[in-house]
Design a protein around this motif. Structure first.
Motif, PDB file in Angstrom:
ATOM      1  N   UNK A 228      -0.532   2.522 -11.060  1.00  0.00           N
ATOM      2  CA  UNK A 228       0.783   1.899 -11.189  1.00  0.00           C
ATOM      3  C   UNK A 228       1.855   2.864 -11.687  1.00  0.00           C
ATOM      4  N   UNK A 229       1.446   4.057 -12.120  1.00  0.00           N
ATOM      5  CA  UNK A 229       2.432   5.016 -12.619  1.00  0.00           C
ATOM      6  C   UNK A 229       2.456   6.300 -11.796  1.00  0.00           C
ATOM      7  N   UNK A 230       2.004   6.221 -10.531  1.00  0.00           N
ATOM      8  CA  UNK A 230       1.976   7.411  -9.680  1.00  0.00           C
ATOM      9  C   UNK A 230       3.397   7.845  -9.320  1.00  0.00           C
ATOM     10  N   UNK A 231       3.552   9.124  -9.022  1.00  0.00           N
ATOM     11  CA  UNK A 231       4.857   9.652  -8.620  1.00  0.00           C
ATOM     12  C   UNK A 231       5.009   9.732  -7.110  1.00  0.00           C
ATOM     13  N   UNK A 232       3.919   9.533  -6.372  1.00  0.00           N
ATOM     14  CA  UNK A 232       3.994   9.421  -4.911  1.00  0.00           C
ATOM     15  C   UNK A 232       2.739   8.714  -4.405  1.00  0.00           C
ATOM     16  N   UNK A 233       2.865   8.107  -3.216  1.00  0.00           N
ATOM     17  CA  UNK A 233       1.786   7.272  -2.687  1.00  0.00           C
ATOM     18  C   UNK A 233       1.497   7.592  -1.225  1.00  0.00           C
ATOM     19  N   UNK A 234       1.549   8.865  -0.851  1.00  0.00           N
ATOM     20  CA  UNK A 234       1.365   9.211   0.557  1.00  0.00           C
ATOM     21  C   UNK A 234      -0.022   8.825   1.062  1.00  0.00           C
ATOM     22  N   UNK A 235      -1.058   9.036   0.264  1.00  0.00           N
ATOM     23  CA  UNK A 235      -2.408   8.688   0.710  1.00  0.00           C
ATOM     24  C   UNK A 235      -2.545   7.178   0.886  1.00  0.00           C
ATOM     25  N   UNK A 236      -1.980   6.412  -0.041  1.00  0.00           N
ATOM     26  CA  UNK A 236      -2.058   4.951   0.053  1.00  0.00           C
ATOM     27  C   UNK A 236      -1.235   4.433   1.234  1.00  0.00           C
ATOM     28  N   UNK A 237      -0.072   5.051   1.479  1.00  0.00           N
ATOM     29  CA  UNK A 237       0.754   4.641   2.610  1.00  0.00           C
ATOM     30  C   UNK A 237       0.043   4.903   3.930  1.00  0.00           C
ATOM     31  N   UNK A 238      -0.578   6.078   4.052  1.00  0.00           N
ATOM     32  CA  UNK A 238      -1.320   6.408   5.281  1.00  0.00           C
ATOM     33  C   UNK A 238      -2.463   5.419   5.500  1.00  0.00           C
ATOM     34  N   UNK A 285       7.147   7.064   0.276  1.00  0.00           N
ATOM     35  CA  UNK A 285       6.009   7.645   0.984  1.00  0.00           C
ATOM     36  C   UNK A 285       5.781   6.924   2.309  1.00  0.00           C
ATOM     37  N   UNK A 286       5.942   5.624   2.310  1.00  0.00           N
ATOM     38  CA  UNK A 286       5.734   4.815   3.509  1.00  0.00           C
ATOM     39  C   UNK A 286       6.720   5.204   4.607  1.00  0.00           C
ATOM     40  N   UNK A 287       7.987   5.406   4.248  1.00  0.00           N
ATOM     41  CA  UNK A 287       9.005   5.783   5.233  1.00  0.00           C
ATOM     42  C   UNK A 287       8.662   7.103   5.907  1.00  0.00           C
ATOM     43  N   UNK A 288       8.156   8.046   5.116  1.00  0.00           N
ATOM     44  CA  UNK A 288       7.839   9.355   5.676  1.00  0.00           C
ATOM     45  C   UNK A 288       6.656   9.294   6.632  1.00  0.00           C
ATOM     46  N   UNK A 289       5.753   8.358   6.397  1.00  0.00           N
ATOM     47  CA  UNK A 289       4.533   8.291   7.207  1.00  0.00           C
ATOM     48  C   UNK A 289       4.643   7.359   8.403  1.00  0.00           C
ATOM     49  N   UNK A 290       5.493   6.359   8.349  1.00  0.00           N
ATOM     50  CA  UNK A 290       5.455   5.285   9.342  1.00  0.00           C
ATOM     51  C   UNK A 290       5.851   5.725  10.742  1.00  0.00           C
ATOM     52  N   UNK A 291       6.641   6.811  10.871  1.00  0.00           N
ATOM     53  CA  UNK A 291       7.064   7.252  12.199  1.00  0.00           C
ATOM     54  C   UNK A 291       5.882   7.706  13.055  1.00  0.00           C
ATOM     55  N   UNK A 292       4.772   8.027  12.439  1.00  0.00           N
ATOM     56  CA  UNK A 292       3.589   8.494  13.174  1.00  0.00           C
ATOM     57  C   UNK A 292       2.680   7.354  13.603  1.00  0.00           C
ATOM     58  N   UNK A 310      16.173  -3.192  -2.193  1.00  0.00           N
ATOM     59  CA  UNK A 310      16.482  -3.193  -0.762  1.00  0.00           C
ATOM     60  C   UNK A 310      17.659  -2.266  -0.477  1.00  0.00           C
ATOM     61  N   UNK A 311      18.701  -2.349  -1.296  1.00  0.00           N
ATOM     62  CA  UNK A 311      19.867  -1.479  -1.118  1.00  0.00           C
ATOM     63  C   UNK A 311      19.475  -0.008  -1.242  1.00  0.00           C
ATOM     64  N   UNK A 312      18.653   0.299  -2.246  1.00  0.00           N
ATOM     65  CA  UNK A 312      18.261   1.690  -2.489  1.00  0.00           C
ATOM     66  C   UNK A 312      17.385   2.240  -1.368  1.00  0.00           C
ATOM     67  N   UNK A 313      16.685   1.353  -0.644  1.00  0.00           N
ATOM     68  CA  UNK A 313      15.784   1.817   0.410  1.00  0.00           C
ATOM     69  C   UNK A 313      16.446   1.879   1.780  1.00  0.00           C
ATOM     70  N   UNK A 314      17.747   1.618   1.850  1.00  0.00           N
ATOM     71  CA  UNK A 314      18.449   1.753   3.121  1.00  0.00           C
ATOM     72  C   UNK A 314      19.023   0.473   3.679  1.00  0.00           C
ATOM     73  N   UNK A 315      18.913  -0.623   2.929  1.00  0.00           N
ATOM     74  CA  UNK A 315      19.505  -1.876   3.379  1.00  0.00           C
ATOM     75  C   UNK A 315      18.960  -2.336   4.716  1.00  0.00           C
ATOM     76  N   UNK A 316      19.869  -2.675   5.642  1.00  0.00           N
ATOM     77  CA  UNK A 316      19.467  -3.184   6.942  1.00  0.00           C
ATOM     78  C   UNK A 316      18.714  -2.193   7.799  1.00  0.00           C
ATOM     79  N   UNK A 317      18.855  -0.902   7.530  1.00  0.00           N
ATOM     80  CA  UNK A 317      18.126   0.111   8.296  1.00  0.00           C
ATOM     81  C   UNK A 317      16.870   0.582   7.578  1.00  0.00           C
TER      82      UNK A 317
END
Length: 458
Positions: A228-238, A285-292, A310-317
């Motif tokens: 719960x205190x990780x600084x990134x979640x790339x492995x979990x997102x993948x 982390x999810x945003x960086x991985x999802x395009x693949x 939601x606003x901080x993550x890009x709102x509608x986009x």
């Protein structure tokens, strides 16, 4: 229910309560070493005033929450409690009594949580109101020993729904996940991946999400634990993307978008992050991985997602567009929040930690309204922990201006069999992110009592 349940000696108050009523279910209490630790400190504050609670003396209460930690933080809860005290005192106080609010930082650790509870006992608080802590095993023994009621906890631990001293105003995380599962059963054609904290509180989430999914004839979710205190979640997102899409990186149709309106198309699955304050970190982390990967949908619960996130993550986009989100209360734009917003505008003094869309702030507002009604019901009687508790136990209903159903606490409930005998409100709201805004997806509340009854909590 968590798979890690332990039992500990009952506190003095709890033992006395069970002897005198013959009722109740013991909470999981960690009295042990924490109760023996002495001379502990926690970041505590106070709205000035003397202690007391009888005659015309001030009424002393406490609100605690973690602030400035590496994990979940709820600074708006104690900040709003202080603002509420200033506001109600400017109106003549609680039924003529000045309200003194002590605040305490539980630091997201058991030692500080226990220290906050000991201070509440020492200062003769008549209640702990509108608070957040994951460490109920550390604080409940102290409250129970002194007979101090816990009104409107955030609903993040089992003990909040088992202790006879607890008066929850919502269904906690379990109700949110059960409600979300029911919604996702219809909107996710493919697999569901749940990413949640690797904590005792987090252990409660998967069975309730699965109960909701099964109610909609959908397979259960893959339960993924994460720090719960990780600084990134790339492995979990993948891993979550592989689960939801049934794909390997680079396969299928690469897309960064979410299916329109959150509805699944074909075999589209769903990723459900429920990491509290770390949801934003996960979504980076999810945003960086999802395009693949092929398109997936997302869903979450309030407390992990709000309009600010939601606003901080890009709102509608951003990645939440179209996502379903379950909450305990109406959306922040609902006119029923006018009273809370009045307190903020008149007494918060531009405190930026108080966000009216934050479920912690909303819970604190509702909890203080319950306290007000309990005190008013006492008339000229002394206001003490015992009398406030008696008012809460009287069988009367407490209203919240339509923000929740009417509240009334019993010593058992329909959900006692699955470990929630104190849960009096199992209704949730369903919201959705549309064009970057969190809006109501359904009118009114959805009762998930039956869904929670069917949860596999063994």
């Amino acid at each position: 229910m968590t798979g890690r349940r332990r039992t500990f000696p009952r506190s003095t108050f709890l033992s006395r309560f069970l002897r005198t009523t013959g009722n109740g279910r013991p909470a999981a209490l960690a009295a042990g070493a924490l109760a023996a630790v002495a001379s502990l400190t926690a970041g505590c504050g106070v709205v000035p005033g003397v202690t007391g609670g009888s005659g015309d003396d001030p009424i002393v209460v406490m609100t605690w929450a973690p602030v400035g930690t590496a994990a979940t933080n709820k600074p708006g809860m104690p900040a709003f409690a202080r603002a509420y005290a200033r506001w109600i005192n400017s109106k003549g106080g609680l039924d003529g009594h000045k309200l003194t609010v002590l605040t305490c930082n539980d630091h997201n650790d058991a030692v500080s949580a226990a220290a906050c509870a000991r201070r509440a006992v020492k200062e003769k608080a008549v209640a702990v109101v509108g608070s957040y802590s994951q460490h109920s095993d550390a604080f409940f023994p102290h409250l129970e020993g002194a007979g101090i009621p816990y009104i409107g906890g955030y609903g993040v631990t089992n003990s909040e729904f088992t202790s006879p001293l607890s008066y929850p105003v919502n269904g906690g995380q379990p109700a949110l996940l059960a409600g979300l599962g029911k919604v996702l059963a219809d909107s996710c054609a493919g697999p569901v991946a749940l990413v949640r904290p690797d904590t005792i509180a987090g252990d409660a989430l998967a069975p309730m999400l699965d109960a909701g999914l099964r109610a909609g004839k959908h397979a259960g979710a893959e339960d993924q634990r994460a720090a719960e205190d990780a600084t990134e979640y790339s492995a979990q997102a993948e891993k979550a993307l592989r689960t939801a899409t049934g794909a390997t990186a680079g396969s299928g149709t690469a897309t960064g978008g979410t299916a329109s309106g959150g509805a699944a198309s074909g075999g589209t699955g769903c990723v459900v992050p429920a990491l509290g304050d770390r949801n934003g970190t996960f979504m980076d982390s999810f945003r960086r991985s999802r395009a693949d990967y092929p398109a997936v949908n997302t869903g979450s619960v309030l407390g992990s997602v709000d309009q600010t996130v939601i606003d901080a993550s890009g709102g509608g986009s951003g990645p939440y567009e179209g996502a379903y989100v379950t909450g305990w209360y109406p959306v922040e734009s609902d006119k029923r929040w006018a009273g809370m917003k009045k307190v903020i505008s008149e007494s918060a003094f531009s405190d930026t930690s108080i966000d009216p869309s934050d479920t912690g702030v909303q819970t604190t507002w509702i909890a203080y309204n319950v306290l007000r009604q309990a005190v008013e019901s006492l008339g000229d009687d002394e206001v003490s922990a015992d009398s406030v508790r008696s008012a809460l136990n009287s069988g009367r209903t407490f209203t919240t201006g339509g923000l929740t159903p009417a509240l009334r606490w019993k010593f058992t409930s329909r959900l006692a069999a699955v470990g929630f005998p104190r849960l009096s409100n199992a209704e949730v709201t369903v919201q959705q992110v549309r064009k970057g805004l969190l809006v109501a997806a359904q009118k009114g509340f959805v009762d998930v009592t039956g869904t929670m009854e069917d949860a596999d909590v063994g």
